[in-house]
Design a protein around this motif. Structure first.
Motif, PDB file in Angstrom:
ATOM      1  N   PRO A  39       8.806 -13.542   9.329  1.00  0.00           N
ATOM      2  CA  PRO A  39       7.805 -12.861   8.498  1.00  0.00           C
ATOM      3  C   PRO A  39       6.360 -13.181   8.902  1.00  0.00           C
ATOM      4  CG  PRO A  39       9.556 -13.739   7.119  1.00  0.00           C
ATOM      5  CD  PRO A  39       9.769 -14.299   8.509  1.00  0.00           C
ATOM      6  N   LEU A  40       6.094 -14.422   9.309  1.00  0.00           N
ATOM      7  CA  LEU A  40       4.745 -14.793   9.749  1.00  0.00           C
ATOM      8  C   LEU A  40       4.404 -14.131  11.079  1.00  0.00           C
ATOM      9  CD1 LEU A  40       4.768 -18.601   8.872  1.00  0.00           C
ATOM     10  CD2 LEU A  40       3.824 -16.701   7.526  1.00  0.00           C
ATOM     11  N   ARG A  42       5.658 -11.364  12.209  1.00  0.00           N
ATOM     12  CA  ARG A  42       5.473  -9.931  11.898  1.00  0.00           C
ATOM     13  C   ARG A  42       4.096  -9.675  11.293  1.00  0.00           C
ATOM     14  NH1 ARG A  42       9.288  -6.275  12.381  1.00  0.00           N
ATOM     15  NH2 ARG A  42      11.455  -6.896  12.508  1.00  0.00           N
ATOM     16  N   GLN A  43       3.706 -10.513  10.359  1.00  0.00           N
ATOM     17  CA  GLN A  43       2.413 -10.343   9.684  1.00  0.00           C
ATOM     18  C   GLN A  43       1.277 -10.303  10.704  1.00  0.00           C
ATOM     19  OE1 GLN A  43       1.654 -13.561   6.936  1.00  0.00           O
ATOM     20  NE2 GLN A  43      -0.537 -13.226   7.035  1.00  0.00           N
ATOM     21  N   ILE A  44       1.257 -11.253  11.612  1.00  0.00           N
ATOM     22  CA  ILE A  44       0.167 -11.331  12.584  1.00  0.00           C
ATOM     23  C   ILE A  44       0.273 -10.211  13.614  1.00  0.00           C
ATOM     24  CG2 ILE A  44      -0.887 -12.720  14.413  1.00  0.00           C
ATOM     25  CD1 ILE A  44       0.300 -15.175  12.829  1.00  0.00           C
ATOM     26  N   GLU A  46       1.961  -7.368  13.694  1.00  0.00           N
ATOM     27  CA  GLU A  46       1.836  -5.996  13.209  1.00  0.00           C
ATOM     28  C   GLU A  46       0.407  -5.694  12.777  1.00  0.00           C
ATOM     29  OE1 GLU A  46       5.049  -5.110  10.485  1.00  0.00           O
ATOM     30  OE2 GLU A  46       6.534  -5.552  12.059  1.00  0.00           O
ATOM     31  N   HIS A  47      -0.294  -6.688  12.244  1.00  0.00           N
ATOM     32  CA  HIS A  47      -1.697  -6.448  11.888  1.00  0.00           C
ATOM     33  C   HIS A  47      -2.534  -6.206  13.152  1.00  0.00           C
ATOM     34  CE1 HIS A  47      -5.262  -6.512   9.377  1.00  0.00           C
ATOM     35  NE2 HIS A  47      -5.838  -7.169  10.369  1.00  0.00           N
ATOM     36  N   LYS A  51      -1.610  -2.205  13.523  1.00  0.00           N
ATOM     37  CA  LYS A  51      -2.712  -1.685  12.709  1.00  0.00           C
ATOM     38  C   LYS A  51      -4.017  -1.553  13.501  1.00  0.00           C
ATOM     39  CE  LYS A  51      -5.205  -2.442   8.404  1.00  0.00           C
ATOM     40  NZ  LYS A  51      -5.439  -3.376   7.295  1.00  0.00           N
ATOM     41  N   LEU A  79      -1.960 -20.605   5.998  1.00  0.00           N
ATOM     42  CA  LEU A  79      -1.795 -19.200   6.372  1.00  0.00           C
ATOM     43  C   LEU A  79      -1.680 -19.052   7.888  1.00  0.00           C
ATOM     44  CD1 LEU A  79      -4.474 -17.660   3.977  1.00  0.00           C
ATOM     45  CD2 LEU A  79      -1.997 -17.813   3.620  1.00  0.00           C
TER      46      LEU A  79
END
Length: 170
Positions: A39-40, A42-44, A46-47, A51, A79
């Motif tokens: 999840p971490l 992916r968060q970084i 994908e952002h 994005k 974070l």
């Protein structure tokens, strides 16, 4: 940022190891457990890639991700702020740092940890596909460009490599 010492690597870190690698002013670098830390990652990624850079989501994740060695940059609040990976094919990739942390040594620290891991594996060389906008960043770390400029995921890239046999031991 603090300095990185070869003593932080007491041997090869297994893919699933979650140990602290290095601490810096405002953040730390640690190895990531792909299963737990997905999840971490992916968060970084994908952002930054999907994005910000408009890379199609289908191109961002590949079949070799679970087999790679991943590192994470974590800020003082816990974070995730950056990531990178080393593949079994001896390439560094998926280097991503959240925009508010760029220019603060996070990418430098991630890259040095990935290079240290490749050295610990006694690889003679490591390569990467540098976005043209990041080519000078990699040159500062000793990477040498080779071959033509090409488009990957709609972004101009150039292949680069680093001779690890010529690198002094950290």
């Amino acid at each position: 940022p603090g300095c990185i010492s070869g003593t932080l690597w007491s041997g090869l870190l297994p893919t699933r190891h979650r140990g602290l690698m290095a601490k810096f002013a405002g953040f730390e670098i640690r190895s990531a457990d792909y299963t737990v830390d997905l999840p971490l990652l992916r968060q970084i990624r994908e952002h930054v890639f999907v994005k910000e850079q408009q890379v199609p989501l289908t191109l961002e994740w590949d079949a070799i991700d679970p087999d790679c060695w991943h590192v994470l940059a974590i800020d003082e609040k816990g974070l995730a702020i950056g990531t990178g990976r080393l593949t079994p094919q001896r390439t560094i990739g998926r280097m991503a740092v959240l925009s508010e942390w760029r220019g603060k040594g996070v990418g430098h620290a991630l890259l040095l940890q990935l290079i240290a891991l490749a050295k610990a594996k006694q690889w003679p060389e490591v390569s990467l596909h540098a976005q043209i906008s990041a080519r000078d960043f990699y040159k500062k770390h000793g990477f040498v460009a080779y071959g033509p400029i090409y488009r990957e995921a709609g972004i101009e890239h150039q292949s680069m490599r680093l001779d690890l046999t010529a690198q002094a031991t950290d």
